[in-house]
Design an enzyme around this catalytic site. Sequence first.
Site, short mmCIF file in Angstrom:
data_model
loop_
_atom_site.label_atom_id
_atom_site.label_comp_id
_atom_site.label_asym_id
_atom_site.label_seq_id
_atom_site.Cartn_x
_atom_site.Cartn_y
_atom_site.Cartn_z
N LYS A 78 1.09 -1.20 0.10
CA LYS A 78 0.20 0.51 -0.07
C LYS A 78 0.88 1.25 -0.05
O LYS A 78 1.86 0.99 0.82
CB LYS A 78 -0.97 -0.28 1.43
CG LYS A 78 -2.00 1.23 0.79
CD LYS A 78 -2.60 0.61 2.57
CE LYS A 78 -4.12 1.43 2.67
NZ LYS A 78 -4.87 2.39 3.56
N SER A 153 -9.62 1.65 2.53
CA SER A 153 -9.15 2.46 1.96
C SER A 153 -7.77 1.61 1.21
O SER A 153 -7.53 2.27 0.19
CB SER A 153 -8.36 3.66 2.89
OG SER A 153 -7.17 3.06 3.38
N SER A 177 -10.45 -1.12 7.01
CA SER A 177 -10.14 -0.92 5.80
C SER A 177 -8.84 -1.22 5.03
O SER A 177 -7.96 -0.97 3.78
CB SER A 177 -8.57 0.81 5.93
OG SER A 177 -9.64 2.16 5.78
#
Lengths: 491, 141
Positions: A78, A153, A177
């Site tokens: 990420k 997210s 997330s």
Amino acid sequence: MDARTLREQILRGEATVLETVRSALADIDRRDGEVHAFLTVEKDYALERAAALDRELVELKAQGAVPPPLFGVPVAIKANLAWQGFETNCASRTLENWRAPYTATAVRRLVDAGAVPLGTTNMDEFAMGSSTENSCHGPTRNPRDLTRIPGGSSGGSAAAVAAGFVPLALGSDTGGSVRQPAALCGVAGFKPTYGRISRYGLVAFGSSLDQVSPIATNVGDLELALAILAGVDERDATCLREPAPRPQSVGLAGLRLGVLEMAPNSLEAGVEAAYNAAAAALEAAGAVLKPIALPHGDLAIPTYYVLATAEASSNLARYDGVRYGLRAKQYRDQAPAGGSLQEMFAATRRAAFGAEVKRRILLGTFVLSHGYQDAWYGRASRARRLLAQDYAAAFEQVDAIISPTSPCVAFPLGARTADPLSMYLADTLTVPASLAGLPAVSVPCHALAEERNGSGQDRQAELPVGLQFVGPAGEDARLLAMARAFEELAP
Amino acid sequence: MESANNHQVGPAANAGEAGPPGDGQGRNLVELVQRTAALARLELSAPELEEMAAQFGRILEQFAVLSELDVDAVEPVRGRAREQDVTRGDTVTPSLAPEKLLERAPQVEDGFYAVPKTVLRAGAEHDKGGSSALTPGEDRA
């Protein structure tokens, strides 16, 4: 193919690391144009590292040594985890082209375990969002249905695993997330006990909630990831002072599972059907189901959004255009004409942040501001304890609590962007465990619901649903073992 | 930071009782968001300000359940960093080289981070932006 199988294949000589990495990169080239899971693909680095690992394997074999547990496995990271020398942009204009000067502990441990990071994945800007639509580089699409969001997210990481680009990816979970995008993309995602994995090098959003969290195709790979990622780190004062837990084994027979009580009609029909089928399968396998209420559960969303935004407003104060990141254009020249330092900060932050980040900075600043702090931040900090006490009472009666991970399946792109509140409410089932610092895992459960599979014309009925297990603090390994036992029930 | 006496934004938002703003509080919300934006060092365009104010109203209304809560007897959660003390050995370890960090800065001068002038001349007051979070440096221009 999962991470362990991929490694075995390499060790048996059925594929070289270079071939494995080349094939993953080719796949990304071919298909990521439409999915948009990756923000950056570090092709040269990945190929070079793959070739080096192939050479290392020859030596290791000659010595009779066992290659590390992720040897040759392509992974994705990420874009909010520092990776030295590479762009770590948090999907924000603020950090566009910013290259991390050091490497996050979690990334370091993956690399030390033999993994080959291919690049960084898309996300909601600074991890603020539930759909990956708040990325300054445009949204990621759900590989199961390209007209829909992947969740967020960590939507890029979940999509990268769901699309088959990599078997394992790192995300971060502050209020769901990792669990929610894993559920919406039909893969497995695990948020450990707060402090289990070092946050060193994770760009801060809500520091008392943030956890580095892995996403994989199955629970077995999550167990492996936990063993690699967890453990003491002197660079994070909130990191647990205990070694990584060893994988466990748990039988479903006699296991006491709390079934979370939810308000009527709070689930989409498709989610409810899949969830009921999952609960029935657990019961048929011998688990003892017992309804469990969290009396303060209705406080979770306001409590979470007050605390997370308060912490975010403080954490994001550092993006002021002085030490790194974007500075507003009119202040970029030498000796700018006019304009105070304060005006430079304000203009920089206007240009740097997207709407959701601005909204959260404002909310967080408000709940901490003079005259409002006791009423909002203070009460939320106390409500947080009430929620933790609810869980403590529940875990005297049950070993874990189950619920769907998300009340809805992946929604169409753009469906909720106009109404931030509706987006916040999508986190209803994931934020309680975050506030209490508890481990929680999402496992796909839609395959169990036969009535959903029957109706072939209904696209929505084929979309993934996740089953969430929440366990007591510290019992990460036991929780994953339960989730694996459940996974084995699915065909 | 700003003085406390300009924080009155209407009946529902008195200090300590910040409940949900109801109808007819649009102006108050705009002022509230405007003042909060100043505290957050965040410039907003006029349409952004209007939109945020409307959203603030809806969000705070939804979150009002917190203000109805009787939690005076409950200890707040403070986060692990404040609940446990952690120390490490007092040993010298390598840290990042200053030039590595400076090369990431938007503007650098003589090995320092460069920002707009904060002091106009000796004895002059700080600029209108108010006191700075940074220690004002010498006037190098």
